[in-house]
Write a protein that holds these residues in place. Structure first.
Motif, mmCIF file in Angstrom:
data_model
loop_
_atom_site.group_PDB
_atom_site.id
_atom_site.type_symbol
_atom_site.label_atom_id
_atom_site.label_comp_id
_atom_site.label_asym_id
_atom_site.label_seq_id
_atom_site.Cartn_x
_atom_site.Cartn_y
_atom_site.Cartn_z
ATOM 1 N N ARG A 40 0.843 -1.146 -0.129
ATOM 2 C CA ARG A 40 0.090 -0.356 -0.219
ATOM 3 C C ARG A 40 0.991 1.696 -0.219
ATOM 4 N NH1 ARG A 40 -3.514 -3.554 3.858
ATOM 5 N NH2 ARG A 40 -1.927 -2.299 5.353
ATOM 6 N N HIS A 45 -4.379 5.256 -1.314
ATOM 7 C CA HIS A 45 -6.034 4.682 -1.053
ATOM 8 C C HIS A 45 -7.616 6.071 -1.042
ATOM 9 C CE1 HIS A 45 -5.383 7.335 2.601
ATOM 10 N NE2 HIS A 45 -6.998 7.601 2.597
ATOM 11 N N SER A 50 -12.851 4.579 1.530
ATOM 12 C CA SER A 50 -12.455 4.811 2.708
ATOM 13 C C SER A 50 -13.406 5.530 4.232
ATOM 14 C CB SER A 50 -10.892 5.404 2.745
ATOM 15 O OG SER A 50 -9.906 4.873 1.818
ATOM 16 N N ARG A 64 -9.383 1.462 5.295
ATOM 17 C CA ARG A 64 -9.157 2.276 3.980
ATOM 18 C C ARG A 64 -9.317 0.785 2.575
ATOM 19 N NH1 ARG A 64 -4.380 5.861 5.902
ATOM 20 N NH2 ARG A 64 -5.422 7.495 6.508
ATOM 21 N N THR A 66 -7.705 0.333 -1.030
ATOM 22 C CA THR A 66 -6.451 1.102 -2.624
ATOM 23 C C THR A 66 -6.147 -0.040 -3.473
ATOM 24 O OG1 THR A 66 -4.642 0.972 0.055
ATOM 25 C CG2 THR A 66 -3.897 0.770 -2.688
ATOM 26 N N LYS A 167 0.414 6.151 -6.556
ATOM 27 C CA LYS A 167 -0.687 7.763 -6.635
ATOM 28 C C LYS A 167 -0.447 8.950 -7.978
ATOM 29 C CE LYS A 167 0.490 7.532 -1.534
ATOM 30 N NZ LYS A 167 1.688 8.312 -0.853
#
Length: 169
Positions: A40, A45, A50, A64, A66, A167
């Motif tokens: 993670r 996430h 979440s 959460r 992800t 991300k």
């Protein structure tokens, strides 16, 4: 025992510090060495999937989800699921689980993976990932590698290594 006035709400960016402190109390410093945590690390996430549990202004739980790739198939990695130790065994974790899984299904996600205790998570429909079908990028007890199909056949389409989605910038 008195009944809690519990509010389950979407995680907000302002919750990050309180959630980090909750994870510290619930899992300790060794949490960063776990394979699921390392998976993670490189991914963010999803705030819309979440959730936090609030009793008044006190954050007492968090879950959460992800985004990851399970081989060539998109999936979600659940966790951490944490409840403030003083509030455990009151159904807070179960309420967070139900809310996150319902939200994931409503958004069209088809598969949720996690590393956890099968006796706890089986009540939500999680089952063992078949041996050799999927691998996490680090050591994990195969009996703790679980999956929940939100759409029939989602797990059978997967094969390979579970990797994080980076991300978004």
């Amino acid at each position: 025992m008195t009944e809690l006035s519990l509010l389950i709400r979407s995680e907000q960016p302002i919750d990050a510090e309180a959630i980090e402190r909750l994870h510290e109390r619930a899992f300790g410093p060794g949490r960063y060495a776990r394979t699921a945590s390392r998976l993670r690390e490189g991914a963010g996430h999803l705030l819309d999937l979440s959730f936090t549990a609030m009793v008044g202004t006190l954050l007492v739980g968090s879950v959460r989800l992800t985004p990851v790739m399970a081989g060539e198939e998109p999936a979600l990695m659940l966790g951490p699921l944490a409840v403030e130790p003083a509030f455990e065994s009151r159904g807070i974790g179960a309420a967070l689980m139900r809310r996150s899984l319902e939200a994931a299904k409503a958004k069209g996600h088809t598969l949720v993976l996690l590393v956890g205790d099968e006796p706890y998570y089986s009540r939500f429909g999680f089952k063992h990932v078949p041996p050799q079908q999927l691998q996490l990028p680090g050591p994990v007890n195969p009996a703790r590698f679980l999956a929940l199909e939100l759409a029939e056949g989602a797990l059978t389409r997967t094969k390979g290594i579970v990797t994080p989605l980076p991300k978004e910038a």
